[in-house]
Enzyme design. Structure first.
Site, PDB file in Angstrom:
ATOM      1  NE  ARG A 207      36.256 -35.420  56.561  1.00 13.83           N
ATOM      2  CZ  ARG A 207      35.127 -34.752  56.387  1.00 13.83           C
ATOM      3  NH1 ARG A 207      35.105 -33.672  55.634  1.00 13.83           N
ATOM      4  NH2 ARG A 207      34.004 -35.148  56.951  1.00 13.83           N
ATOM      5  CG  PHE A 261      36.810 -23.876  49.253  1.00 15.45           C
ATOM      6  CD1 PHE A 261      36.132 -22.673  49.090  1.00 15.45           C
ATOM      7  CD2 PHE A 261      37.574 -24.348  48.196  1.00 15.45           C
ATOM      8  CE1 PHE A 261      36.199 -21.975  47.885  1.00 15.45           C
ATOM      9  CE2 PHE A 261      37.658 -23.653  47.001  1.00 15.45           C
ATOM     10  CZ  PHE A 261      36.970 -22.469  46.845  1.00 15.45           C
ATOM     11  CG  ASP A 283      36.798 -21.286  54.977  1.00 14.39           C
ATOM     12  OD1 ASP A 283      36.420 -22.429  54.660  1.00 14.39           O
ATOM     13  OD2 ASP A 283      36.015 -20.309  55.005  1.00 14.39           O
ATOM     14  CB  ALA A 312      39.702 -20.457  47.695  1.00 12.82           C
ATOM     15  CG  ASP A 356      35.438 -30.310  50.241  1.00 13.68           C
ATOM     16  OD1 ASP A 356      34.557 -30.518  49.385  1.00 13.68           O
ATOM     17  OD2 ASP A 356      35.302 -30.604  51.444  1.00 13.68           O
ATOM     18  CB  CYS A 396      28.984 -30.788  47.364  1.00 13.34           C
ATOM     19  SG  CYS A 396      29.094 -29.025  47.716  1.00 13.34           S
TER      20      CYS A 396
END
Length: 456
Positions: A207, A261, A283, A312, A356, A396
């Site tokens: 970030r 997100f 979001d 999104a 993200d 992730c």
């Protein structure tokens, strides 16, 4: 203490630092170890290799906790490990909120502890750690002296260990909401209802890495720094627009930013802190957007952030469709009645687009579909980046290996007619160390690309 004898033909991952021993790697079990108890791990020559805890009901039958003989995981054992954890975090993180215990990477497989100042959130993922709950709490209190400890063992992976999903206070009186500091920003975290343990510390350094992207955009709007004469004050160096007027908006040089997100709005907060002109925070969860709003207000950024509750994928597609319609109109050279609204709506673009998303591939079998998802979202995201702007994108999903993730993005760029320049490539932060040889710890991929069109 029981023992397990490993097969001669197994892959020697254990000797390379990997702490998992699968059921099909075990030749024999000696003694009568009970589920959750410690066992010695021996190779086929009966040579000692490690000590781990045992669960015959799990595909991962043994998880190593020590490479030297160990009698029991008692309070002293956990206190020693927790002190090592604290030493590492205090060296690399200059705030009191971070991932305090990161499972295998801290030689405590099956245990996650997040620190939010004087409140701790604990996640017990395996049978042995579940059985050590009271001992773990006792050791945490001794090392960190928290005012409260809350358990968030409400994740489905526990079912693979034969455990129920549980959550609730373990010690003291932990509040539902805690306010932490990250990179100089205030963040309010919901430890009871927030995703996972309430906050994603793994992106802290990532970030902060967006800082250089947030300023340097004023010249595109025709704003330059000039000497301007002011009656009674002489001359001052000030930002001036194309009409020769002084620009008084303090963030005139800032980027326009879209964060998808957003969860708690962490990238939005950093964008504002680093000088962004306007941020769109998106979001699909109303709860997440409400959390983001509170954090934006907490830091005084309300005048520069707009909030959108939407899917999104759908939002990005809608903006791209509107952009395409606008470009088609422009190509018709004034033959279209521009007073008529675009049928697609949207059509907005940004200097920086941040993606993200949550994990798209939670299993190996989901990788093919996940690749399509990453390609789709990056394809539409980069189409909405202003020429020479930046795409900030992450994954992730452990099963989405780095080369496959980059391949998905490259294919998206080809389809979009874009050239991407990789500016930065990062992983999880320093409170999420990685043991070499344990690929499962290398889950987070984070990239910053400059986006250019082939036609420019």
């Amino acid at each position: 203490m029981g023992s397990i004898i490993l097969q001669r033909s197994r892959r020697k991952r254990l000797e390379q630092g990997h702490p998992w021993i699968f059921r099909n790697e075990i030749e024999n079990v000696e003694g009568e170890p009970t589920p959750g108890s410690l066992v010695e791990v021996l190779d086929h020559r009966r040579r000692y290799l490690a000590t781990g805890y045992y669960n015959p009901a799990s595909q991962i039958t043994v998880r190593v906790v020590s490479y030297a003989p160990l009698e029991q995981m008692d309070v002293d054992f956990f206190v020693a490990r927790f002190r090592d954890c604290l030493k590492h975090r205090e060296r690399f993180v200059k705030e009191d909120a971070y991932r305090f215990v990161y499972g295998e990477a801290d030689f405590l497989p099956g245990l996650t502890v997040d620190r939010f100042g004087d409140v701790l959130v604990v996640q017990l993922l395996t049978l042995a750690m579940d059985q050590c709950r009271d001992i773990i709490v006792q050791a945490l209190v001794e090392v960190l002296q928290p005012v409260g400890i809350y358990e968030r063992s409400d994740v489905s992976v526990r079912e693979m260990e034969g455990l129920e999903l549980v959550k609730g206070p373990l010690y003291g009186n932990p509040p539902r909401y805690v306010t932490i500091s990250e990179n100089g920003l205030k963040v309010k975290v919901d430890i009871e209802q927030g995703q996972k343990t309430g906050y994603f510390f793994d992106q802290r350094e990532n970030r902060a890495s967006i800082k250089p992207l947030m300023t340097g955009w004023g010249e595109r709007s025709g704003i330059t720094m000039q000497e301007l004469s002011v009656e009674g004050e002489g001359t001052r160096l000030v930002p001036v627009n194309q009409k020769g007027k002084e620009v008084t908006f303090p963030y005139w040089d800032g980027a326009t930013v879209l964060e998808c997100f957003s969860h708690t709005g962490s990238f939005t907060l950093h964008a504002c802190q680093y000088g962004a002109k306007k941020v769109t925070c998106l979001d699909i969860s109303e709860h997440a957007i409400e959390s983001a709003k509170q954090n934006v207000e907490l830091n005084g950024f309300e005048d520069r952030v707009e909030f959108v509750v939407a899917d999104a994928f759908e939002y990005l597609r809608s903006q791209v469709k509107g952009l395409n319609e606008r470009q088609a109109r422009a190509a018709q050279d004034g033959k279209v009645d521009t007073s008529v609204a675009l049928t697609a709506g949207g059509g907005r673009t940004w200097d920086v687009v941040i993606l993200d998303p949550p994990a798209f591939a939670k299993t190996k079998s989901a990788v093919k579909g996940a690749s399509r998802g990453y390609k789709d979202i990056n394809l539409h995201g980069m189409k909405l980046v202003n020429e020479g702007g930046y795409l900030v994108t992450a994954s992730c999903s452990y099963h989405m290996r780095p080369d496959l993730f980059l391949q998905s993005i490259q294919e998206a760029a080809a389809d979009a007619g874009k050239i991407l320049r990789l500016v930065e490539w990062r992983a999880a932060g320093k409170d999420h160390p990685q043991i070499l040889g344990v690929d499962e710890g290398h889950y987070l991929k984070f990239a910053i690309f400059e986006v250019r069109s082939k036609t420019v």
